[in-house]
Design a protein around this motif. Structure first.
Motif, PDB file in Angstrom:
ATOM      1  N   ARG A   5       5.273   4.324  11.692  1.00 25.96           N
ATOM      2  CA  ARG A   5       5.931   3.304  10.865  1.00 25.96           C
ATOM      3  C   ARG A   5       4.941   2.447  10.093  1.00 25.96           C
ATOM      4  O   ARG A   5       5.258   1.968   8.996  1.00 25.96           O
ATOM      5  N   ASP A   6       3.746   2.235  10.621  1.00 24.65           N
ATOM      6  CA  ASP A   6       2.754   1.420   9.905  1.00 24.65           C
ATOM      7  C   ASP A   6       2.307   2.090   8.608  1.00 24.65           C
ATOM      8  O   ASP A   6       1.847   1.416   7.675  1.00 24.65           O
ATOM      9  N   GLU A   7       2.428   3.414   8.561  1.00 24.03           N
ATOM     10  CA  GLU A   7       2.038   4.150   7.354  1.00 24.03           C
ATOM     11  C   GLU A   7       3.192   4.257   6.344  1.00 24.03           C
ATOM     12  O   GLU A   7       2.984   4.707   5.220  1.00 24.03           O
ATOM     13  N   ARG A   8       4.392   3.891   6.752  1.00 24.40           N
ATOM     14  CA  ARG A   8       5.578   3.991   5.883  1.00 24.40           C
ATOM     15  C   ARG A   8       5.658   5.356   5.187  1.00 24.40           C
ATOM     16  O   ARG A   8       5.620   5.441   3.956  1.00 24.40           O
TER      17      ARG A   8
ATOM     18  N   MET B 218       0.845  -1.195   0.000  1.00 27.57           N
ATOM     19  CA  MET B 218       0.000   0.000   0.000  1.00 27.57           C
ATOM     20  C   MET B 218       0.883   1.249   0.000  1.00 27.57           C
ATOM     21  O   MET B 218       1.759   1.394   0.845  1.00 27.57           O
ATOM     22  N   PRO B 219       0.675   2.190  -0.930  1.00 28.99           N
ATOM     23  CA  PRO B 219       1.504   3.397  -0.983  1.00 28.99           C
ATOM     24  C   PRO B 219       1.308   4.242   0.270  1.00 28.99           C
ATOM     25  O   PRO B 219       0.240   4.256   0.873  1.00 28.99           O
ATOM     26  N   SER B 220       2.382   4.928   0.641  1.00 27.06           N
ATOM     27  CA  SER B 220       2.280   5.826   1.791  1.00 27.06           C
ATOM     28  C   SER B 220       1.372   6.999   1.465  1.00 27.06           C
ATOM     29  O   SER B 220       1.288   7.447   0.324  1.00 27.06           O
ATOM     30  N   ARG B 221       0.673   7.495   2.481  1.00 20.50           N
ATOM     31  CA  ARG B 221      -0.229   8.628   2.288  1.00 20.50           C
ATOM     32  C   ARG B 221       0.213   9.836   3.107  1.00 20.50           C
ATOM     33  O   ARG B 221      -0.499  10.822   3.188  1.00 20.50           O
ATOM     34  N   ILE B 222       1.396   9.755   3.735  1.00 16.20           N
ATOM     35  CA  ILE B 222       1.886  10.839   4.589  1.00 16.20           C
ATOM     36  C   ILE B 222       3.260  11.287   4.101  1.00 16.20           C
ATOM     37  O   ILE B 222       4.099  10.466   3.735  1.00 16.20           O
TER      38      ILE B 222
END
Length: 309
Positions: free
Chosen positions: A23-26, A1-5
């Protein structure tokens, strides 16, 4: 899943801390605004931008102004250790930030703020016309804004009257008189000399824009404008005041989401253009309430069992 942040800060240790925290959002990270803008061009899926203010070559506010041109859907947050008045005002007047957060941050508050911002951006994407959303191959930001404006104008032109009502709130009679004279030709102008009478006016009639002084007798400006916003969240609030208080300005950004904070003395043409922009925004929000982050925020918080702030 691409990062959104996307996190932007010239301090490597700050970026390491934020990356670990989320970290879960990478998340994507950048130490320079120039690099961050390139990331935004390549990754239109980014929903939340969190930036420091004081960085080499480009300030956070300047960066957010450019970031908005590339991706107007992304929620913009300023995370800084400074609360100088000029920087705070720039964040709302130029960067149009969703939140102004001071370092050192409260971990849980930062988590909840970014979680809410991610949800806001996703809901905005569902509402925004596909041809107005950012893509990696967008021709230009000007095209994007032009397309969105045309879509909004087509929707609103049929039922929004041309001469819109605005409310001016100020305890100084000469200010009220000059403001009425300035705007009477293009708007239906109501005036109020106190917070109490302003509330009574708003109970009776919606306004397309509100221009208000902060220094009103026996009035807490943050509580008052929070109540004003509750009557019609679609109405942009323009602060026009001689009061220079960065703490109050930050509260107004975070709790009320004011449209602009302008300090007297002010050029007449600047005020006129600001009011015109605010009224156009009101038209857009009236046509598509979901575009208003304050409305979306309230819906999300109610669904989660929390009360809107």
């Amino acid at each position: 899943m691409p990062s959104r942040i996307l996190f932007v800060d010239d301090e490597p240790n700050v970026l390491l801390s934020l990356t670990e925290l989320f970290r879960d959002e990478r998340p994507y990270t950048a130490q320079r605004a120039k690099d961050a803008l390139e990331i935004l061009r390549k990754h239109p899926e980014i929903d939340v931008i969190v930036t420091d203010q004081r960085m080499p070559t480009m300030t956070g506010v300047e960066f957010l102004r450019e970031a908005k041109k590339i991706n107007p859907i992304a929620i913009r947050i300023l995370l800084t250790g400074y609360s100088d008045l000029d920087e705070v005002l720039g964040s709302v007047n130029t960067g149009e930030v969703y939140r102004y957060i001071l370092k050192p941050w409260d971990v849980e508050k930062l988590r909840s703020t970014i979680k809410l911002a991610l949800e806001l951006a996703q809901r905005t994407r569902l509402i925004m016309p596909k041809n107005a959303q950012p893509t990696a191959t967008s021709a230009s930001s000007a095209t994007l804004h032009h397309t969105t404006a045309n879509n909004i104008a087509t929707t609103t032109r049929s039922f929004i009257p041309e001469k819109q009502p605005i409310l001016v709130i100020d305890s100084n009679p000469s200010h009220l008189s000059s403001m009425r004279e300035l705007f009477a030709e293009n708007y239906v102008v109501s005036i109020s000399s106190s917070s109490q009478s302003a509330i009574e006016i708003l109970k009776r009639s919606p306004m397309a824009a509100i221009i208000t002084e902060l220094n009103l007798p026996d009035t807490d400006p943050v509580k008052f404008l929070s109540e004003v916003k509750s009557f019609n969240p679609n109405t942009p609030i323009i602060v026009l005041s001689s009061m220079k208080d960065s703490s109050i300005a930050i509260q107004l950004i975070n709790q009320v989401q004011i449209f602009r904070y302008l300090v007297r003395p002010l050029r007449r043409d600047t005020l006129e253009s600001t009011v015109q922009t605010a009224v156009e925004l009101y038209k857009a929000y009236t046509a598509t309430p979901g575009l208003n982050l304050k409305n979306l925020e309230g819906d999300i918080l109610k669904q989660s069992g929390n009360q809107p702030k």
